[in-house]
Every structure is written in structure tokens, then in C-alpha cells.
Scaffold this motif. Structure first.
Motif, PDB file in Angstrom:
ATOM      1  N   VAL A 296       3.390   7.018 -10.935  1.00  6.72           N
ATOM      2  CA  VAL A 296       3.260   6.461  -9.600  1.00  6.72           C
ATOM      3  C   VAL A 296       4.214   7.138  -8.632  1.00  6.72           C
ATOM      4  CG1 VAL A 296       4.891   4.608 -10.229  1.00  6.72           C
ATOM      5  CG2 VAL A 296       3.409   4.315  -8.250  1.00  6.72           C
ATOM      6  N   THR A 297       3.735   7.356  -7.421  1.00  8.17           N
ATOM      7  CA  THR A 297       4.592   7.689  -6.287  1.00  8.17           C
ATOM      8  C   THR A 297       4.299   6.663  -5.205  1.00  8.17           C
ATOM      9  OG1 THR A 297       2.965   9.187  -5.279  1.00  8.17           O
ATOM     10  CG2 THR A 297       4.549  10.157  -6.814  1.00  8.17           C
ATOM     11  N   GLY A 298       5.311   6.328  -4.451  1.00  6.84           N
ATOM     12  CA  GLY A 298       5.138   5.325  -3.403  1.00  6.84           C
ATOM     13  C   GLY A 298       6.280   4.331  -3.399  1.00  6.84           C
ATOM     14  N   PRO A 299       6.151   3.258  -2.619  1.00  2.23           N
ATOM     15  CA  PRO A 299       7.270   2.337  -2.393  1.00  2.23           C
ATOM     16  C   PRO A 299       7.860   1.687  -3.636  1.00  2.23           C
ATOM     17  CG  PRO A 299       5.520   1.968  -0.781  1.00  2.23           C
ATOM     18  CD  PRO A 299       4.981   2.937  -1.774  1.00  2.23           C
ATOM     19  N   LEU A 300       7.032   1.398  -4.654  1.00  6.19           N
ATOM     20  CA  LEU A 300       7.585   0.656  -5.789  1.00  6.19           C
ATOM     21  C   LEU A 300       8.543   1.501  -6.627  1.00  6.19           C
ATOM     22  CD1 LEU A 300       6.241   1.437  -8.772  1.00  6.19           C
ATOM     23  CD2 LEU A 300       4.330   0.119  -7.907  1.00  6.19           C
ATOM     24  N   VAL A 301       8.541   2.829  -6.455  1.00  2.58           N
ATOM     25  CA  VAL A 301       9.462   3.674  -7.214  1.00  2.58           C
ATOM     26  C   VAL A 301      10.909   3.320  -6.866  1.00  2.58           C
ATOM     27  CG1 VAL A 301      10.202   6.041  -7.680  1.00  2.58           C
ATOM     28  CG2 VAL A 301       7.776   5.530  -7.393  1.00  2.58           C
ATOM     29  N   ALA A 302      11.160   2.961  -5.613  1.00  7.60           N
ATOM     30  CA  ALA A 302      12.513   2.573  -5.208  1.00  7.60           C
ATOM     31  C   ALA A 302      12.975   1.340  -5.965  1.00  7.60           C
ATOM     32  CB  ALA A 302      12.561   2.328  -3.703  1.00  7.60           C
TER      33      ALA A 302
ATOM     34  N   SER B 203       0.835  -1.195   0.000  1.00 11.70           N
ATOM     35  CA  SER B 203       0.000   0.000   0.000  1.00 11.70           C
ATOM     36  C   SER B 203       0.876   1.253   0.000  1.00 11.70           C
ATOM     37  CB  SER B 203      -0.927  -0.008   1.214  1.00 11.70           C
ATOM     38  OG  SER B 203      -0.160  -0.023   2.405  1.00 11.70           O
ATOM     39  N   GLY B 204       0.239   2.408  -0.065  1.00 17.07           N
ATOM     40  CA  GLY B 204       0.965   3.664   0.015  1.00 17.07           C
ATOM     41  C   GLY B 204       1.317   4.274  -1.319  1.00 17.07           C
TER      42      GLY B 204
ATOM     43  N   ALA C  29      -3.585   3.227  -2.715  1.00 18.48           N
ATOM     44  CA  ALA C  29      -3.564   2.148  -3.693  1.00 18.48           C
ATOM     45  C   ALA C  29      -2.467   1.135  -3.390  1.00 18.48           C
ATOM     46  CB  ALA C  29      -3.380   2.717  -5.094  1.00 18.48           C
ATOM     47  N   LYS C  30      -2.801  -0.137  -3.558  1.00 15.26           N
ATOM     48  CA  LYS C  30      -1.818  -1.208  -3.444  1.00 15.26           C
ATOM     49  C   LYS C  30      -1.258  -1.501  -4.834  1.00 15.26           C
ATOM     50  CE  LYS C  30      -3.815  -3.576   0.574  1.00 15.26           C
ATOM     51  NZ  LYS C  30      -4.356  -4.871   1.079  1.00 15.26           N
ATOM     52  N   ALA C  31       0.049  -1.676  -4.904  1.00 11.11           N
ATOM     53  CA  ALA C  31       0.680  -1.894  -6.201  1.00 11.11           C
ATOM     54  C   ALA C  31       1.986  -2.640  -6.022  1.00 11.11           C
ATOM     55  CB  ALA C  31       0.916  -0.564  -6.924  1.00 11.11           C
TER      56      ALA C  31
END
Length: 406
Positions: A157-163, A10-11, A216-218
């Protein structure tokens, strides 16, 4: 996760973008606001029309001291304009070509393994992923000007998966740098550089400023030829296998293997409404004709097939049961699923899935031609012969690579 599907986290804030007309302004805005670095990977970088706007944004960023690194595919981008490359290099843009084709081109077996993913990360804080090349919606490198825009999607997208996006792009850049230096016979310097780059401290990303809660979860799915060879196909199979009501898939080059065909047929037979939006215009011989022999079994099972007609369909997206969605670069064909580097975002978010579903339904209902089983069964001998030739060519290409899919 090396072999399984990474968990949804999430996030995230997600924005669905259709075509270069929506993607490029969003990318240019992010690049113009960059403070530290811009990373970009694409299969095609075309400097015509709106593609030049992205190039100018990269140039502006580099001139103000932002680290800009670009990787393009050696087959997809071909011979890039020397004047444009010189201009970017003079501005300070760092540029690499992934797997240049050389004199033998695709006759050399290793050249079928391409960089097909489309990723961009700015300052480690905002990312873009999808199927859209740096290519104007109304221009095709092989067919020239288009009367209607190409249909394709990306996600901001912004959030954890960008890392994770940034990590994989950094890793590929270091690998290309290492290969280049090895070929230049600077082995000692390469090993030293790799040790240094592998231990350098990560620069913290600036905080993401946005309105509302990131709910959103991604997850980011990365297909390669090492540890993550089947992750995107597994994600599709899992979503289709769990579907209760509806599966909508839009895919440019659709040549599903046995497992994917079974999943779609089984879903239709258990009452799931399965819709496929596929390429309706001839683009490439092998991909266009190799897909058609599998249509019969799908139509008999009750799968609806619609061929998109206004322009070229380049989308690689899906929506399942109105809450699961994917947007990315991977086709459902062996060239994507067995050979290329691909990147898809999978999303668990009803608002995001709803918007994508509505756009796909509009295309199915108003921009395509429904394929009828009777018409399919009555296709000409000439068409069947082309299908056979295309399948043989695809199987030979896979055989040379030591792969089996169909």
C-alpha cells in the motif's frame, strides 16, 4: 480513533499479494530502493529458502547507511540462528525480540500476549501488511517441507495509512527500547531517551510516485491490549451485519465467539450467501479441534464451510458484497481477538475486492472439500472428545488471562 473503527480514507494504491512468492520480491524491491529507513515486524522470521532473501535485502540496506529496525516475536521466532543474527548486526541492522519467552515459556500467563502482526514500512512511503511471516511458502518450522504452498495474503500500500503504520511501529520500538534499558538499570538514561524520542521532529517522507490516480479507500486496524482491544472484531461484525448478498471469509484458526456466530447465522438466515474457507489440515491441536463444535449451528443456518486441502491455510481475509475487503494478521479466534497485537487493512474498492474474491472462490470450488451437515453430525466419539479437550484447554488459557470469549 481509540475505541471505534477508524474511518476509511481515500488516496491509496493497493496491490494484493499472494504468498511469499509475491510478497518477498515486492518487499526486497522496496528495501533495495530505501533511502532513509526500513521498519519490519513479524511473528516468525525464518532464514530458510526465500526468507533469507529478505534478510539479505535488510543487510544490504543497512550497509549503505539506511536505518533498519526489525522486531520479531519471542515465541514465533524462537531461537534465531546466531550466525545470521551476527551477520545482520555487523551490517548495522537493529534487532529486537518482542517478549522473549524465558524459562517458563507459555506457563507464565503474560507470555500469551504475542506480537502477531506483520508490518513493513520503507521510507514512510510504502507499506506492507498481511498474514505472511518471513517464511518460505514451502517450509513449515514444525512440519518441514510442504508439498504445496501455504495459502496466505498481504497487501502492498501507498497512501495515508502508511503514516499510521510507521507511527505504531515507532511507538513499539521505543517501548521495547525503554523496557530493555530499564531492565539494564539505566532508568535515568531511559527517561531522557523517551523525552527526546517523543519530541523529535518527523522526517518528511519522499513523494510517492505511481501511475494513475490513487482512488482506493482504506484504513489500518490495530489491535492491542490497551485502547484498541476489539477494533478488528467490530469491523468484521459491522461488515457482516450490513451484508446484502455475500460474505466470504478465509481464516486459518476459526473459533468465533458468540457475537461472531450470531452475526454469521443471522446473515445466512436473511438470505446472504455465507461461505467459510477454513483449515482442512491438522496443524495445532487446540486451534484445529476447538473450532469444530461451532460448525453445527452454522451449517444448520445455511453457512457453507469448505476445508482447504492442498496445504496449510494461513490466510486471514474476507470479502463482503464484492466491495468491502480485509487482509491482515488477525484470526477469528480468542488468541488473536483478545490477546495478540494484530494489524489488518480494510479496503473499500471493487477492483481490489474482486481480485481477492476470485482467488477465494477458486479455492472454495477447486481446492477444498465441502463440509456436509450429515457427515459432521456423524463424526466419531473420539473426534468429539478431542473437541471437548481442545475447548477446555482454550477456556483455561483465557481464564488465566482474565478473558472470556466462548
Amino acid at each position: 480513533m481509540a475505541h471505534g473503527i477508524p474511518p476509511l480514507r481515500s488516496g491509496h494504491h493497493l496491490q494484493l499479494l499472494e504468498g511469499s512468492v509475491e510478497l518477498f520480491p515486492a518487499m526486497v524491491t522496496a528495501i533495495d530502493a530505501a533511502l532513509r529507513e526500513v521498519r519490519l515486524e513479524t511473528y516468525i522470521f525464518d532464514f530458510n529458502e526465500s526468507g533469507a532473501e529478505v534478510a539479505y535485502a535488510l543487510e544490504r540496506a543497512a550497509r549503505r547507511g539506511v536505518a533498519v529496525q526489525v522486531v520479531v516475536d519471542g515465541l514465533g521466532s524462537g531461537d534465531l540462528p546466531p550466525a545470521q543474527l551476527q551477520r545482520l548486526e555487523m551490517a548495522g541492522v537493529q534487532w529486537h525480540v518482542y517478549s522473549p519467552t524465558g524459562t517458563l515459556g507459555l506457563l507464565w500467563p503474560g507470555q500469551w500476549r504475542r506480537l502477531h502482526r506483520k508490518l513493513c514500512v520503507v521510507d514512510g512511503a510504502v507499506g506492507f501488511c498481511g498474514g505472511i511471516n518471513i517464511l518460505d511458502d514451502f517450509h513449515d518450522p514444525n512440519h518441514g517441507a510442504l508439498e504445496a504452498p501455504r495459502l496466505d495474503f498481504a497487501v502492498r500500500v501507498t497512501g495515508p495509512l502508511v503514516a499510521r503504520m510507521q507511527e505504531t511501529m515507532e511507538r513499539l520500538w521505543r517501548r521495547i527500547e525503554a523496557v530493555r534499558r530499564l531492565r539494564s538499570a539505566h532508568l535515568r538514561g531511559t527517561l531522557t531517551s523517551l523525552r527526546a524520542s517523543g519530541t523529535r521532529a518527523a522526517v518528511p517522507a519522499p513523494p510517492v510516485l505511481s501511475h494513475g490516480l490513487p482512488r482506493a479507500k482504506a484504513a489500518l486496524l490495530l489491535r492491542d491490549n490497551l485502547r484498541n482491544r476489539a477494533v478488528i472484531e467490530r469491523a468484521y461484525l459491522r461488515a457482516i451485519g450490513r451484508a446484502h448478498r455475500e460474505v466470504i471469509i478465509a481464516n486459518a484458526y476459526f473459533v468465533p465467539g458468540a457475537r461472531m456466530r450470531r452475526a454469521l447465522v443471522n446473515a445466512a438466515r436473511r438470505g446472504v450467501h455465507v461461505r467459510l474457507l477454513l483449515q482442512g489440515r491438522y496443524e495445532y491441536f487446540m486451534q484445529y479441534y476447538a473450532s469444530r463444535p461451532v460448525f453445527g449451528a452454522l451449517l444448520r443456518a445455511g453457512v457453507e464451510i469448505t476445508e482447504y486441502e492442498p496445504s496449510f491455510l494461513h490466510a486471514k481475509v474476507a470479502v463482503v458484497d464484492g466491495h468491502w475487503a480485509t487482509v491482515g494478521s488477525s484470526n477469528l479466534d480468542p488468541l488473536s481477538l483478545l490477546l495478540a497485537r494484530e494489524a489488518n487493512v480494510i479496503v473499500e474498492d471493487r477492483a481490489f475486492a474482486h481480485r481477492l474474491r476470485q482467488r477465494l472462490l477458486h479455492a472454495v470450488q477447486h481446492e477444498g472439500r465441502r463440509m456436509e451437515a450429515a457427515a459432521y453430525d456423524n463424526r466419531s466419539r473420539a473426534t468429539r472428545a478431542k473437541e471437548w479437550v481442545a475447548l477446555v484447554l482454550m477456556r483455561l488459557a483465557l481464564l488465566v488471562q482474565g478473558k472470556k470469549y466462548l
